[in-house]
Design an enzyme around this catalytic site. Structure first.
Site, mmCIF file in Angstrom:
data_model
loop_
_atom_site.group_PDB
_atom_site.id
_atom_site.type_symbol
_atom_site.label_atom_id
_atom_site.label_comp_id
_atom_site.label_asym_id
_atom_site.label_seq_id
_atom_site.Cartn_x
_atom_site.Cartn_y
_atom_site.Cartn_z
ATOM 1 N N LEU A 1 0.864 -1.172 0.000
ATOM 2 C CA LEU A 1 0.000 0.000 0.000
ATOM 3 C C LEU A 1 0.904 1.225 0.000
ATOM 4 O O LEU A 1 1.974 1.206 0.613
ATOM 5 C CB LEU A 1 -0.905 0.031 1.243
ATOM 6 N N ASP A 2 0.488 2.285 -0.694
ATOM 7 C CA ASP A 2 1.266 3.522 -0.682
ATOM 8 C C ASP A 2 1.467 4.012 0.747
ATOM 9 O O ASP A 2 0.647 3.746 1.633
ATOM 10 C CB ASP A 2 0.546 4.619 -1.462
ATOM 11 N N VAL A 3 2.535 4.769 0.966
ATOM 12 C CA VAL A 3 2.797 5.336 2.286
ATOM 13 C C VAL A 3 1.590 6.138 2.782
ATOM 14 O O VAL A 3 1.230 6.077 3.960
ATOM 15 C CB VAL A 3 4.055 6.235 2.242
ATOM 16 N N GLY A 4 0.943 6.866 1.880
ATOM 17 C CA GLY A 4 -0.186 7.704 2.259
ATOM 18 C C GLY A 4 -1.533 7.017 2.219
ATOM 19 O O GLY A 4 -2.561 7.663 2.410
ATOM 20 N N THR A 5 -1.559 5.709 1.962
ATOM 21 C CA THR A 5 -2.808 4.947 1.919
ATOM 22 C C THR A 5 -2.879 4.029 3.131
ATOM 23 O O THR A 5 -1.898 3.382 3.491
ATOM 24 C CB THR A 5 -2.905 4.121 0.627
#
Length: 364
Positions: free
Chosen positions: A142-146
């Site tokens: 998962l993306d860092v911001g997700t």
């Protein structure tokens, strides 16, 4: 002992004639485009004995000299405390976590923040699979911001099984996203190839000839300036949802990288994209049973959603009992109603046609 600085001299082959310098280095040496661009910017790449920029087009027969610095330190898994990282399920084969914002899946060069793998180590969980030490057990990211549900393999059996399931697209990956505006149609499929952005190395984009990428979406709720979507992924490209929604001109609220409106972002109190992995389903590697795990919205996303809902004031909206009865009848007939609007469209009622555009989320 770690390797020392290495210098490689390569003649550009005919097949790469006309390619950008960073793309040519990526293909010839197996680096990412980002890594290639970093080497070029640092002056570690000479094209026919000249320092140039990453966008320069190479010609067949040209001589490339690339200096590859030795890594300062190896990438390591560091056991650490990761606030907000919680374990949803664990057995001998898999561990399912709820990933908080600001946390990467695993350590990587240049990343100094928290990681899921480091957090699990800090909690005392042991992961033993093949692959690079810093990526052991990682079968998706998962993306860092997700935020949201992520599975990590603990055993070799689980690692092989889950990698195959993600590869063959048999896992069920469900996300919720708050996007700007109102996608039309309200339910649809985006089938558009994704690859690195042609001019911005840190971004991805819909690019002809990119990797096949398929996203299914359905509108769950609509507000004056945004819509909440449920999204099912067939493929798992980097930034796929963010790229596809941006390509539709409905970027995730808060996603500055892909064109989000900063005014709406500020209004809803966000400092990252509104995107959450709400559910993940897969076949358990040991039992063969289908299992699924869910994650509630984290506080920042839940609060932003409530702010969006607060923009709707039912007390000032027009009311039409016959129209409401019609909607109830449609629901009783088994038709899903996600949005009722008073618009230029004529509804089958005997009363006056409603023409003032207002959005009402109907609590039917």
């Amino acid at each position: 002992m770690w390797p020392m600085t290495e210098i490689r001299s390569i003649v550009v082959p005919d097949g790469l004639d006309g390619e950008r310098l960073d793309a040519a280095i990526s293909r010839m040496l197996g680096f990412s485009r980002t890594k290639a661009a970093e080497l070029i910017a640092a002056g570690d790449v000479l094209l026919d004995d000249v320092v140039t920029d990453k966008a320069t087009k190479v010609t067949a027969g040209a001589l490339l000299e690339v200096t590859i610095p030795a890594p300062a330190t190896p990438v390591q898994v560091i056991a650490q405390s990761v606030p907000g990282l919680s374990v949803l399920f664990e057995d001998d084969d898999v561990i399912v976590v709820d990933k908080p914002v600001g946390v990467a899946a695993h350590p990587s060069p240049g990343w100094t923040g928290a990681t899921v793998i480091g957090g699990l180590a800090g909690l005392g969980h042991r992961i033993s699979t093949s692959g690079a030490a810093e990526r052991q057990g990682v079968v998706h990211r998962l993306d860092v911001g997700t935020t949201g549900v992520m599975v990590v393999a603990k055993s070799e059996r689980a690692y092989a099984s889950l990698k195959e399931q993600f590869k063959t697209r048999t896992v069920d990956k469900i996300y919720h996203a708050l996007v700007q505006g109102h996608p039309d149609p309200s339910t649809g499929t985006i089938d558009a190839p994704i690859d690195r952005h042609p001019t911005h190395d840190y971004k991805w984009a819909v690019v002809q000839g990119g990797k096949p990428s398929v996203t299914h979406y359905e509108t769950l709720e609509a507000f004056p300036h945004a819509s909440r979507l449920e999204i099912h992924l067939e493929t798992g490209r980097t930034h796929q949802i963010r790229v596809h929604m941006s390509a539709l001109r409905h970027p995730c609220v808060g996603d500055a990288t892909y064109g989000a409106d900063p005014t709406l972002t500020k209004k809803l109190g966000l400092d990252r994209q509104w995107l959450h992995a709400v559910e993940l389903g897969f076949t358990h590697p040991a039992t063969g049973d289908w299992v699924a795990f869910a994650s509630p919205y984290p506080t920042d996303l839940a609060q932003a959603l409530e702010r969006a809902r607060a923009e709707i004031d039912p007390a000032i909206l027009p009311y039409n009992q016959e129209f409401l009865d019609y909607l109830r009848g449609e629901q009783a007939a088994g038709r899903k109603i996600w949005l009722a609007t008073a618009s230029h469209r004529s509804f089958p009622t005997s009363g006056p046609t409603l023409r003032t555009f207002n959005v009402v989320v109907m609590p039917l």
